[in-house]
Design a protein around this motif. Structure first.
Motif, PDB file in Angstrom:
ATOM      1  N   ILE A 202       0.786  -1.709  -0.066  1.00  0.00           N
ATOM      2  CA  ILE A 202       0.096   0.132   0.071  1.00  0.00           C
ATOM      3  C   ILE A 202       0.529   1.285  -0.004  1.00  0.00           C
ATOM      4  O   ILE A 202       1.865   1.046   0.902  1.00  0.00           O
ATOM      5  CB  ILE A 202      -0.642   0.247   1.282  1.00  0.00           C
ATOM      6  CG1 ILE A 202      -2.020  -0.699   1.276  1.00  0.00           C
ATOM      7  CG2 ILE A 202      -1.504   1.357   1.108  1.00  0.00           C
ATOM      8  CD1 ILE A 202      -3.095  -1.276   2.453  1.00  0.00           C
TER       9      ILE A 202
ATOM     10  N   LEU B 190      -6.250   0.563   1.872  1.00  0.00           N
ATOM     11  CA  LEU B 190      -6.637   0.483   0.489  1.00  0.00           C
ATOM     12  C   LEU B 190      -8.015   1.005   0.007  1.00  0.00           C
ATOM     13  O   LEU B 190      -7.721   1.468  -1.342  1.00  0.00           O
ATOM     14  CB  LEU B 190      -7.532  -1.227   0.410  1.00  0.00           C
ATOM     15  CG  LEU B 190      -6.226  -2.576   0.126  1.00  0.00           C
ATOM     16  CD1 LEU B 190      -7.263  -3.743  -0.031  1.00  0.00           C
ATOM     17  CD2 LEU B 190      -5.261  -1.682  -1.301  1.00  0.00           C
TER      18      LEU B 190
ATOM     19  N   ILE C  76      -3.761  -4.403  -7.659  1.00  0.00           N
ATOM     20  CA  ILE C  76      -4.945  -4.700  -7.018  1.00  0.00           C
ATOM     21  C   ILE C  76      -5.016  -6.404  -6.733  1.00  0.00           C
ATOM     22  O   ILE C  76      -5.611  -6.799  -5.769  1.00  0.00           O
ATOM     23  CB  ILE C  76      -5.982  -3.908  -7.658  1.00  0.00           C
ATOM     24  CG1 ILE C  76      -5.893  -2.577  -7.923  1.00  0.00           C
ATOM     25  CG2 ILE C  76      -7.343  -4.628  -7.280  1.00  0.00           C
ATOM     26  CD1 ILE C  76      -7.130  -1.899  -8.608  1.00  0.00           C
TER      27      ILE C  76
ATOM     28  N   VAL D  17      -6.216   4.279  -1.049  1.00  0.00           N
ATOM     29  CA  VAL D  17      -5.737   4.040  -2.123  1.00  0.00           C
ATOM     30  C   VAL D  17      -6.351   3.845  -2.975  1.00  0.00           C
ATOM     31  O   VAL D  17      -6.090   4.976  -4.016  1.00  0.00           O
ATOM     32  CB  VAL D  17      -5.097   3.487  -1.757  1.00  0.00           C
ATOM     33  CG1 VAL D  17      -3.856   3.137  -2.967  1.00  0.00           C
ATOM     34  CG2 VAL D  17      -3.602   3.630  -0.863  1.00  0.00           C
ATOM     35  N   LEU D  18      -7.752   3.477  -3.509  1.00  0.00           N
ATOM     36  CA  LEU D  18      -7.858   3.155  -4.626  1.00  0.00           C
ATOM     37  C   LEU D  18      -9.822   4.068  -4.758  1.00  0.00           C
ATOM     38  O   LEU D  18      -9.371   4.657  -6.137  1.00  0.00           O
ATOM     39  CB  LEU D  18      -9.276   2.185  -4.071  1.00  0.00           C
ATOM     40  CG  LEU D  18      -8.274   0.431  -4.274  1.00  0.00           C
ATOM     41  CD1 LEU D  18      -8.569  -0.812  -4.206  1.00  0.00           C
ATOM     42  CD2 LEU D  18      -7.501   0.451  -6.028  1.00  0.00           C
TER      43      LEU D  18
ATOM     44  N   LEU E 136      -1.243  -0.113  -8.143  1.00  0.00           N
ATOM     45  CA  LEU E 136      -1.769   0.950  -6.760  1.00  0.00           C
ATOM     46  C   LEU E 136      -1.112   2.147  -6.602  1.00  0.00           C
ATOM     47  O   LEU E 136      -2.000   3.558  -6.648  1.00  0.00           O
ATOM     48  CB  LEU E 136      -1.290   0.319  -5.457  1.00  0.00           C
ATOM     49  CG  LEU E 136      -2.714  -0.795  -5.007  1.00  0.00           C
ATOM     50  CD1 LEU E 136      -1.679  -1.286  -3.802  1.00  0.00           C
ATOM     51  CD2 LEU E 136      -3.625  -0.618  -5.131  1.00  0.00           C
TER      52      LEU E 136
END
Lengths: 253, 322, 248
Positions: free
Chosen positions: B95, B246, B112, B249-250, B172
């Protein structure tokens, strides 16, 4: 394919040092092979499933060593994360005794061995024959990266890919159709999603559908407070209810 | 030598984060939950507002006897906590918290896939624990865990796929690099689906059917004591950190923020992660546990269609803006 | 997430459907409740560090004001679980005035309450005709041995000094009888003094010595509300005055 590619790798140049990759590849391969052998020889059902995890994970590591990163993670995602979980789910739902199960061996040991050896030989021969003269250029982009895989998949191989998709879709629809037909009988497929917990008191599953009305009766026969006989009896009772259940979800996977 | 030092340093940092952040989340949960219920929470350990409560808990766990039930499958029983915990450590490696090479433990090409695959492995720990305990409640907990994973992995993957489509990459850092502010409304449905499915995969309330303490005691962890039990708890909180990181980040743009884009991006990442962690706790305090059928229904009839709709929307918008 | 999950209303009528709330509003409301609670002050009492703020009529422990006790044994007899132990003997008191008759009176030897039996019903306090027993809010008298919960008169007397003043009467409450009597006496005295001022001086009646009696025509009710102390005029309750200094 893996062996041939590894041979190609090690003869030119690796991304660490040639010997390092070779040694790692060999060791992981041995572990994977050992795990696979234990998977089919162990007498403990759940252990077999867990050894399968090791084997599949070892395979993923082999992919990684061959710079096929995308395939490696998909391997983990699909096989370790889903298929084995499904397998374990099925085992636990039906029969998951701790210790040896003497009836785990089907008696077709030699036939199975013959089939395994034959298919392995065929695969190795096909792969070796196909990639005999292929040399992988390691200076360019990694041949197994997501980008390269995606381009190959959606430019050169899009038709087979789509055909496979249609096939899987058909399998999915077929699974749903099968499970809906089974809905008329007490083993309702609607409860496949809703009743992995079957006999829990008061979770009130699927009483709203007329077909699901069979579920509570099953629950009571099993006993809201399971007998001191423990898990084996409880899971035996459940096994009759949900034998056919993993299959629709397997199709969905 | 320099490379080795670099790798060692990165691993050390990730490891420290892995040990510290779950504790911070846990302490925050103690306090936030208490205040949301009109209580004060721990006040003694450490002196100031009970800051050392979890340290004290850890010491207590370490002192407890490590019991393995007589009928249990010893090896698997003992291995399960490690299987549950380690995947989150691996995920944490991938991450990114800031732009550039320096702010991620190890840049993974198919980020991912790596993250979702490894997170899925963690559930095996619960399954192993549930089966190996030789306890019917544990077995039920394991079954519920598996059913929940099967139901919620799909929407989670689909939601993540939507964002990967939008960014045109599965790495990522690449996704965060491609992030624009208007992705937020564009991907909001996917974000919610991802977050909810992630919560369910972590078995956090209101999706804690597998550990429903009022009916199956503590699910797969019923027979565990001492350090192994603590490892399971640590895995849960590490899971919160990973899930919130996550989602940040996404879907929330990671280190992008109105100010301080240079050098202070990691503050944004941590801030967004912290806010999401607060939301996780908030949801836990607010909602009652979903019943098993509701749980499955939510996933198959709501989250999966929503995720598919999000993918369709992403595809349409993507084609239009090109 | 944004949808009620229960399917109790599978077939709502059209009227129900028309005034159905926005989907998810219930979820949002739940979140609002918890968030609001988080912003509010907590209700936790940090007891060992911070003493609790107990209401004045708290039934903590029973205090004994020995001087008022006449050993009538009413409390011991009324006690539902017989947890009061009283020993006494008789003494003869020499006549108050020479030539008078000797009086005999009861002298308290032992007064103990077993708080392991006591169920804090308060009947003993209710029946005591001489106001010798009182509720005290003191509650920290746990013991490690159940036998140590039988407390003797010296301990009960110590607790007596922790009894708070009774709460003031409501502003609209009826005038207490003692004050009414004192006021009447004071009014009578004032009237007498008026007539005495007009006429030659007459000796004042001995009954009107109480402090309340010296304030003629004051608004008794308002004063009772202002001053939390007990009424003093000729009341039996004067007897628990000594603890006034000890009380906070």
């Amino acid at each position: 394919m893996t062996l041939a590619a590894a041979a190609g790798l090690s003869h030119t140049q690796g991304f660490l040092s040639p010997t390092g990759v070779e040694i790692a590849f060999l060791l992981v391969g041995l572990v994977t092979f050992g795990a696979a052998v234990v998977t089919v020889t162990t007498r403990q059902l759940v252990h077999a499933a867990l050894w399968l995890v090791v084997a599949l994970g070892g395979l993923a590591v082999e992919y990684l060593l061959l710079t096929a990163e995308f395939i490696a993670w998909v391997q983990v995602l699909i096989y370790v994360g889903s298929v084995v979980v499904l397998l374990l789910f099925g085992l636990m739902l039906t029969k998951a005794p701790i210790g040896r199960s003497p009836d785990a061996d089907s008696g077709n040991r030699w036939a199975a061995l013959a089939v395994a050896v034959a298919s392995a030989a065929a695969l190795v021969w096909v792969v070796v024959d196909a990639f005999r003269t292929t040399w992988i250029d390691l200076d360019g982009r990694a041949a197994g990266s997501t980008e390269v895989t995606g381009e190959a998949l959606f430019q050169n191989w899009v038709l087979p890919f789509e055909a496979l998709s249609v096939l899987l879709l058909a399998a999915l629809v077929g699974a749903i159709v099968l499970s809906r037909k089974a809905k008329a009988t007490p083993t309702s497929a609607a409860s496949a999603d809703a009743t992995p917990t079957g006999p829990t008191p008061g979770n009130g599953t699927t009483t709203r559908t007329p077909t699901g009305a069979a579920t509570p009766s099953r629950g009571t026969s099993d006993g809201p407070s399971p007998a001191p006989g423990g898990r084996s009896s409880a899971s035996d009772g459940r096994s009759s209810a949900s034998n056919g259940q993993p299959s629709p979800q397997e199709g969905a996977r | 030598m320099n490379d080795a030092l670099d790798v060692a340093l990165r691993l050390l940092v990730v490891f420290v984060v892995f040990l510290a952040f779950p504790l911070i989340v846990g302490q925050t949960e103690h306090k936030v939950m208490a205040h949301m219920q009109g209580r004060l929470g721990p006040m003694y350990a450490g002196g100031f507002h009970g800051w050392a409560q979890l340290v004290a808990d850890g010491v207590k766990f370490a002192q407890k006897e490590d019991v393995v039930p007589a009928g249990a499958d010893r090896r698997i029983f003992q291995l399960a906590p490690a299987v549950a915990l380690l995947p989150y450590l691996l995920v944490l490696l991938a991450i990114p918290i800031g732009p550039g090479e320096g702010a991620v433990g190890q840049a993974v090409d198919a980020g991912i896939f790596f993250v979702l695959a490894v997170m899925g492995v963690g559930v095996l720990g619960s399954l192993m624990a549930g089966w190996a305990s030789a306890n019917k409640f544990s077995l039920l907990g394991g079954l519920r865990t598996a059913a929940q994973l099967l139901a919620y992995e799909l929407p989670m993957l689909l939601a993540a796929a939507s964002v990967a489509m939008a960014a045109g990459t599965v790495s990522l850092p690449g996704i965060v690099d491609a992030f624009q502010w208007w992705w937020l409304p564009w991907q909001i449905v996917g974000a919610i689906v991802f977050f909810v499915a992630g919560l369910a995969e972590l078995q956090r309330p209101p999706f804690d059917m597998p550990v429903a303490d009022s009916e199956i005691i503590f699910g797969a962890y019923t027979e565990y004591t001492g350090l192994r039990f603590a490892l399971f708890l640590l895995a849960e909180y590490a899971g919160i950190v990973v899930l919130c990181g996550l989602t940040t980040v996404l879907f929330l743009g990671g280190w992008h923020g109105p100010w301080g884009a240079d050098g202070l991006g990691w503050v944004w990442t941590l801030l967004k992660t912290a806010i999401l962690a607060f939301v996780v706790i908030w949801l836990r305090v607010t909602y009652p546990r979903l019943r098993e059928d509701q749980l499955q229904k939510l996933s198959w009839t709501l989250l999966v269609p929503l995720a598919l709709a999000q993918i369709a929307l992403t595809g349409v918008v993507k084609v239009v803006i090109q | 997430m944004s949808r009620p999950l229960s399917d109790h209303h599978t077939s709502p009528t059209s009227a129900e459907r028309s005034r159905r709330p926005i989907p998810g509003s219930g979820l949002a409301k739940g979140l609002a409740v918890t968030l609001r609670t988080m912003m509010k002050k907590t209700v936790t009492e940090q007891y060992p560090e911070v003493q609790p703020d107990l209401p004045p009529r708290t039934r903590g422990v029973i205090g004994l004001f020995e001087e008022n006790c006449t050993v009538c044994m009413l409390c011991a007899r009324e006690c539902p679980d017989w947890c009061i132990y009283i020993d006494s003997h008789k003494e003869t008191v020499p006549p108050a005035a020479p030539g008078g008759r000797e009086r005999s009176r009861n002298v308290l030897d032992r007064f103990a309450i077993d708080f392991s039996l006591c169920m804090y019903c308060g009947i003993c306090i209710e029946v005591c005709p001489f106001d010798a027993l009182f509720w005290s809010p003191e509650f920290e008298y746990a013991e490690t041995d159940i036998r140590d919960l039988t407390h003797e008169r010296d301990k009960l007397r110590e607790w007596m000094w922790t009894v708070p003043a009774p709460p003031a009467l409501d502003p609209g409450a009826e005038e207490p009888k003692e004050i009414a009597a004192a006021r009447k006496a004071a009014e009578k005295l004032a009237a007498q003094q008026e007539t005495a001022a007009a006429q030659p001086v007459a000796p004042s009646p001995p009954s009107a010595t109480s402090p309340t009696g010296t304030e003629p025509h004051a608004d008794e009710q308002a004063r009772a509300a202002e001053r939390p102390t007990r009424p003093m005029g000729g009341s039996q309750q004067q007897t628990d005055q000594p603890r006034q200094e000890d009380r906070e």
